[in-house]
Design a protein around this motif. Structure first.
Motif, mmCIF file in Angstrom:
data_model
loop_
_atom_site.group_PDB
_atom_site.id
_atom_site.type_symbol
_atom_site.label_atom_id
_atom_site.label_comp_id
_atom_site.label_asym_id
_atom_site.label_seq_id
_atom_site.Cartn_x
_atom_site.Cartn_y
_atom_site.Cartn_z
ATOM 1 N N VAL A 106 -2.198 1.687 3.899
ATOM 2 C CA VAL A 106 -2.921 0.519 4.399
ATOM 3 C C VAL A 106 -3.638 -0.116 3.212
ATOM 4 N N ALA A 107 -3.448 -1.422 3.048
ATOM 5 C CA ALA A 107 -4.092 -2.151 1.953
ATOM 6 C C ALA A 107 -4.827 -3.354 2.516
ATOM 7 N N ALA A 108 -6.123 -3.463 2.191
ATOM 8 C CA ALA A 108 -6.945 -4.589 2.628
ATOM 9 C C ALA A 108 -7.358 -5.407 1.418
ATOM 10 N N PRO A 109 -7.260 -6.735 1.510
ATOM 11 C CA PRO A 109 -7.609 -7.561 0.344
ATOM 12 C C PRO A 109 -9.105 -7.603 0.098
ATOM 13 N N LEU A 110 -9.465 -7.736 -1.174
ATOM 14 C CA LEU A 110 -10.845 -7.983 -1.570
ATOM 15 C C LEU A 110 -10.973 -9.472 -1.820
ATOM 16 N N VAL A 111 -11.625 -10.161 -0.919
ATOM 17 C CA VAL A 111 -11.773 -11.606 -1.043
ATOM 18 C C VAL A 111 -13.073 -11.892 -1.795
ATOM 19 N N ILE A 112 -12.948 -12.402 -3.008
ATOM 20 C CA ILE A 112 -14.084 -12.696 -3.874
ATOM 21 C C ILE A 112 -14.000 -14.167 -4.254
ATOM 22 N N ASP A 113 -15.100 -14.882 -4.032
ATOM 23 C CA ASP A 113 -15.141 -16.316 -4.329
ATOM 24 C C ASP A 113 -14.057 -17.076 -3.571
ATOM 25 N N GLY A 114 -13.795 -16.658 -2.337
ATOM 26 C CA GLY A 114 -12.889 -17.384 -1.467
ATOM 27 C C GLY A 114 -11.415 -17.101 -1.663
ATOM 28 N N ARG A 115 -11.054 -16.153 -2.505
ATOM 29 C CA ARG A 115 -9.633 -15.863 -2.694
ATOM 30 C C ARG A 115 -9.432 -14.382 -2.954
ATOM 31 N N GLY A 118 -8.289 -8.762 -5.319
ATOM 32 C CA GLY A 118 -8.099 -7.324 -5.427
ATOM 33 C C GLY A 118 -7.719 -6.742 -4.091
ATOM 34 N N ALA A 119 -7.602 -5.423 -4.029
ATOM 35 C CA ALA A 119 -7.226 -4.748 -2.786
ATOM 36 C C ALA A 119 -7.774 -3.333 -2.782
ATOM 37 N N LEU A 120 -8.089 -2.850 -1.593
ATOM 38 C CA LEU A 120 -8.432 -1.456 -1.364
ATOM 39 C C LEU A 120 -7.248 -0.820 -0.663
ATOM 40 N N VAL A 121 -6.697 0.229 -1.258
ATOM 41 C CA VAL A 121 -5.482 0.850 -0.745
ATOM 42 C C VAL A 121 -5.766 2.297 -0.361
ATOM 43 N N VAL A 122 -5.396 2.652 0.874
ATOM 44 C CA VAL A 122 -5.531 4.025 1.352
ATOM 45 C C VAL A 122 -4.139 4.560 1.659
ATOM 46 N N HIS A 123 -3.815 5.719 1.094
ATOM 47 C CA HIS A 123 -2.507 6.352 1.294
ATOM 48 C C HIS A 123 -2.712 7.712 1.942
ATOM 49 N N ARG A 124 -1.899 7.971 2.986
ATOM 50 C CA ARG A 124 -1.994 9.258 3.688
ATOM 51 C C ARG A 124 -0.612 9.896 3.740
ATOM 52 N N PRO A 125 -0.514 11.197 3.478
ATOM 53 C CA PRO A 125 0.781 11.881 3.499
ATOM 54 C C PRO A 125 1.444 11.798 4.867
ATOM 55 N N ALA A 126 2.772 11.954 4.876
ATOM 56 C CA ALA A 126 3.542 11.894 6.120
ATOM 57 C C ALA A 126 3.136 13.036 7.053
#
Length: 375
Positions: A106-115, A118-126
């Protein structure tokens, strides 16, 4: 949960109300001036139920130009590789989730100054439930709004530019005296016995002159670096302007073709070392392009105004104030990197000095206003 040791977090669904409360609590306790690794651990500990010992990992990505760089990661021992999911989140500016060969992401964008920056990415094993998208998105909101994140991005870019400028300036400025010292020393070593005493004395004089110039350049570059990195603050004192100008002319080797008009009683309260770093590139630029340089200094309201005029080809009108930008040069036929005036204006900010390009009919004239700095 301990932000410094995130291992062992439980993997459990979180209801909306609990998630909201944890978001508010985390937002209130997120320090404003911590590093990105600490900020990431703090936000993750407050919002995301992860088990890093069991294989969960989370990474913070920031866009720098055309690249996306991993700037923080948990566990810290994981390799910092940028994922396709992170790039998609940055490009789309929206939450991205999916599966890969190793598990769910799951990756969520980091919206800085309206755009999206960057992104925060969380990875979980199968074999385990995927990360909670709402929690990841809220964590990204906090990190995007945290001072360390946006501040790091701006500071990182400035540092990269400063580092590149510093390396280029070192290479450009030090090459000439080093070449003189090396060349004449080699000649003396190989042919010293065949040279006359006058020839040897002349070569030794050139070596000494170049060594003095080299010493000054090293001092200048180290001072420049220490000021840019915040290790040195201005140290204003009452200075005799003529003394400062004479040192600048001497440093630039322009005594034979430079006229200085300045009252011996004219004074200004400033940092003399930094003032020389501002005036040095201006005088050097004039000597580089003209055969004769005229320097005038007069008192104006709250400052000393110094004009440096050369009789060279002048600066194209279309360049205007861009002549103070990095790598912009008025005469591309001459060697140089276009860093001197940019460095002068940059250093001028530390002592409040203003650099201006004057419109003159012949040659070029730059104006430096050195204000009286409160002590």
């Amino acid at each position: 949960m301990d932000a410094a040791d995130p291992g062992g977090w439980q993997v459990a669904p979180v209801d909306a109300r609990t998630l909201h409360d944890r978001f508010v609590a985390t937002a209130h306790t997120l320090p404003a001036h911590r590093g990105l690794d600490a900020a990431l651990a703090h936000v993750v500990a407050g919002l995301l139920d992860l088990d890093t010992v069991g294989g969960d990992r989370v990474s913070l990505h920031l866009a720098t130009g055309s690249d996306i760089e991993v700037v923080a990661i948990l566990p810290a021992t994981r390799p910092r590789t940028t994922s396709v999911t992170a790039r998609r989140a940055v490009e789309r500016g929206a939450l991205v989730s999916g599966d890969d060969a190793d598990g769910s992401v799951v990756a969520a964008p980091l919206v800085i100054d309206g755009r999206g920056r960057g992104a925060l990415v969380v990875h979980r094993p199968a074999g385990r439930p995927p990360p909670d998208p709402a929690a990841v998105e809220l964590a990204a909101v906090l990190l995007a709004g945290a001072t360390p994140t946006s501040g790091w991005l701006d500071a990182q870019r400035e540092l990269e530019v400063a580092r590149a400028d510093f390396v280029a300036r070192v290479s450009h400025e030090l090459r000439t005296p080093l070449t003189i010292i090396s060349g004449f020393a080699s000649t003396l070593g190989a042919q010293g016995e065949g040279l006359t005493e006058d020839e040897r004395a002349a070569m030794l004089d050139r070596i000494v002159t170049a060594a003095v110039r080299l010493e000054h350049l090293v001092e200048e570059l180290l001072t420049l670096a220490s000021v840019e990195l915040g290790h040195r603050a201005p140290e204003p004192v009452a200075c005799v302007v003529r003394d400062v100008l004479d040192l600048v002319v001497r440093d630039q080797g322009g005594a034979g073709c430079t006229e200085v008009a300045c009252s011996p009683d004219l004074r200004v309260v400033t940092d003399p070392t930094l003032a020389r770093l501002v005036l040095g590139p201006v005088v050097e630029n004039a000597l580089h392009h003209g055969d004769h340089v005229a320097i005038r200094a007069v008192r104006v309201a709250g400052a000393v105004r110094i004009t440096v005029h050369d009789d060279g080809p002048g600066i194209p009108r279309e360049l205007g104030d861009r002549i103070f930008d990095r790598f912009v040069r008025g005469d591309d036929r001459r060697p140089g990197l276009g860093l001197g005036l940019a460095t002068a204006r940059q250093m001028g900010r530390f002592i409040g000095a203003e650099l201006t390009l004057d419109d003159v009919p012949v040659g070029a004239q730059l104006r430096v206003d050195l204000p009286d700095v409160p002590t």
